[in-house]
Design a protein around this motif. Structure first.
Motif: not given
Length: 367
Positions: A318-322
């Motif tokens: 649940k962590i954005p990757m951008f």
């Protein structure tokens, strides 16, 4: 605050819902430009700052050329990047031995030309530029050098087990076959790739043609789908669709994409597994988009959307990757953390996947 501490911060549930519910951001080429110079594309970064001392590699320059050529209305800056990347590939290519892969900051090659996976990616990029290059001269030169690269496939037959190399080359061959129907070298590469990859196994629990899942595996069924399309072979098309369906089902967890980790995966290994890399999400987007184009079956659009959402934070951690502020993609997803660096491969994987959000908008809702 150290860069690692800052970038490992988890968003709140409210922030994550807002990100996933909002409009998907347009692909940004700002970080790709930051990672490029007049020679090529730097491979690694510390945060968003290029690690120039690591130099350049064909693997990433090919990826850069592909995403630039996929842009429907490229800016003058992107036209310039396309020419830089293509010139780098021409310099890397040896008509007799394949491609160099690694060049130092001193602009000296640090290896000999070979036909490893970077050869396959080189053929993929040249085929893409031959079909979608932004200028007539880019398309003409790329088509000529695609044919040169394709002729070296004889050393990559079924016994070599370089199935990824042949799969990547097949994706370039499919681009050429789309714009030049009946192109002999393109069709031959597609046939050779299908033979190298092989048929699905008889065990429904593990039909994969290899004993272990590896890096970038969605390219293998995508290559079979492409071979089935352009060779007019329905059995190859069915093989590719069946393998992709199995792989996507295996990599779906609670409605989100949970791809193969960097170290690979086989039956009995734990899931979810980490360190997950952005290139996996991009490969699923590519393969599912091709499957939809081949079948018009809306179920494949779900795979494309899951790949996009993986970058937005709908993933196992649940962590954005951008990074919205730089346009860069983070290098890997761990359990409750992300790699803070924004290297070329990860950034291009982000760009490639976000390009499909625009593609999805053009598909009627009925699918």
């Amino acid at each position: 605050m150290a860069i690692d501490d800052h970038l490992a911060t988890r968003p709140s549930e409210e922030e994550l819902r807002r990100l996933l519910a909002g409009k998907v951001p347009e692909p940004s080429f700002a970080h790709l430009a930051r990672m490029s110079d007049d020679t090529g594309l730097f491979e690694h970064a510390r945060g968003p700052i290029p690690k120039r001392w690591h130099g350049y590699c064909v693997d990433d320059v090919t990826r850069g050329l592909i995403v630039v050529c996929r842009e429907p209305d490229p800016s003058a800056q992107l036209l310039r990047l396309a020419e830089i990347y293509l010139a780098f590939l021409l310099h890397a290519q040896d008509r007799e031995r394949g491609f160099h892969n690694r060049m130092g900051l001193d602009r000296v090659w640090h290896d000999e030309p070979e036909t490893g996976e970077w050869w396959g990616r080189g053929v993929w990029a040249l085929g893409t530029a031959a079909n979608r290059g932004p200028t007539p001269w880019i398309r003409a030169v790329a088509l000529e050098r695609f044919a040169d690269g394709a002729e070296l496939r004889a050393g990559l037959g079924p016994q070599s087990r370089l199935n990824h190399a042949m799969a990547y080359a097949a994706l370039g061959a499919a681009e050429v076959a789309a714009s030049h129907p009946g192109h002999p070298a393109a069709l031959s590469v597609l046939a050779d790739a299908a033979e190298t990859i092989g048929r699905p196994g008889s065990d429904p629990e593990w039909p994969w043609p290899e004993p272990r899942l590896e890096y970038g595996d969605p390219a293998l069924p995508e290559a079979l789908i492409a071979a089935g399309q352009y060779l007019g072979d329905d059995s190859l098309l069915r093989d590719g669709l069946g393998l992709l369906d199995w792989l996507l089902t295996l990599s779906t967890r609670d409605g989100h994409l949970s791809p193969t980790p960097a170290g690979g995966w086989s039956l009995g290994d734990p899931r979810p597994a980490f360190h997950q890399q952005p290139i996996e999400a991009a490969a699923y987007a590519d393969a599912c988009a091709r499957a939809y184009a081949a079948t018009n079956d809306a179920k494949w659009l779900t795979g494309v959307r899951m790949a996009i959402n993986w970058f937005l934070g709908d993933n196992d951690s649940k962590i954005p990757m951008f990074d919205e502020s730089t346009g860069g993609g983070f290098d890997g997803l761990g359990q409750d953390w992300r790699n803070p660096n924004q290297g070329a491969e990860s950034t291009i994987a982000l760009i490639s996947t976000l390009q499909y959000a625009r593609w999805l908008e053009g598909i009627p809702a009925a699918g």
